[in-house]
Design an enzyme around this catalytic site. Structure first.
Site, short mmCIF file in Angstrom:
data_model
loop_
_atom_site.label_atom_id
_atom_site.label_comp_id
_atom_site.label_asym_id
_atom_site.label_seq_id
_atom_site.Cartn_x
_atom_site.Cartn_y
_atom_site.Cartn_z
N CYS A 137 0.88 -1.16 0.00
CA CYS A 137 0.00 0.00 0.00
C CYS A 137 0.92 1.21 0.00
CB CYS A 137 -0.99 -0.02 1.17
SG CYS A 137 -0.25 -0.26 2.80
N HIS A 138 0.50 2.32 0.54
CA HIS A 138 1.35 3.50 0.48
C HIS A 138 2.57 3.36 1.40
CE1 HIS A 138 2.49 7.56 -0.40
NE2 HIS A 138 2.47 7.89 0.88
#
Length: 195
Positions: A137-138
């Site tokens: 994810c980020h």
């Protein structure tokens, strides 16, 4: 619930973990206890870490670093933060990497549980063929970790506490409280009701 390692005996030659018991019957208290357990995890010192044999959790940088993807022989990428800006499946086609994108928000109100089965199936299929999977994810601590924990519960038959103990040894993760509640619900469905 107590935790005993279900990892293959030779994997990373980890010492046996201490016994961990957390009562998941009261979701509010359980979230607090799970957060305390998660905070004892390994510090994040790299962009991606192998948390289960051939299964990595990483951040956006790890998913965009073609040299690292090649060195680690990543064959599948699951992007838990897919969006118009953060999804580049065309890049992976040239690298012969299979891509799956999930548009998920790192918000306590987001229902990540609707993605648990599809993500677990994607990871399981890749690993069963000898592949290596990067779930990212980020930042690589909440959305991606939640999907990996769900995979370990659904496909490796680990309880939530067992899954957290397996992952936190290799990467410090902290799913948001909403995701933890959803994982507690999954644990209840899989391993008995938490009344």
């Amino acid at each position: 619930m107590s935790y005993r390692s279900k990892l293959p005996a030779s994997w990373k030659d980890d010492p046996l973990p201490r016994k961990v018991e957390i009562d998941l019957s009261s979701p509010g208290l359980a979230v607090f206890e799970l957060e305390r357990l998660l905070f004892t995890g390994k510090a994040i010192i790299s962009h991606a870490d192998e948390v289960w044999p051939r299964l990595y959790i990483g951040d956006q940088h790890s998913a965009e670093n073609q040299a690292d993807l090649s060195v680690h022989q990543i064959t599948h990428i699951l992007n838990a933060a897919h969006s118009e800006r953060r999804g580049r499946p065309d890049m992976y086609e040239r690298m012969n990497i299979t891509y799956m994108g999930i548009e998920a928000h790192d918000s306590c109100n987001f229902d990540m549980s609707i993605n648990f089965q599809a993500a677990a199936d994607f990871i399981s299929s890749a690993l069963s063929r000898g592949g290596k999977v990067l779930v990212h994810c980020h930042v690589g601590v909440s959305r991606s970790a939640t999907l990996v924990l769900a995979y370990l519960m659904l496909k490796q038959h680990l309880t939530l506490v067992e899954a957290i103990c397996a992952v936190k040894t290799h990467r410090g993760v902290i799913p948001n409280r909403g995701f933890l509640r959803q994982l507690i619900t999954l644990d209840g469905k899989l391993f008995g009701r938490h009344d």
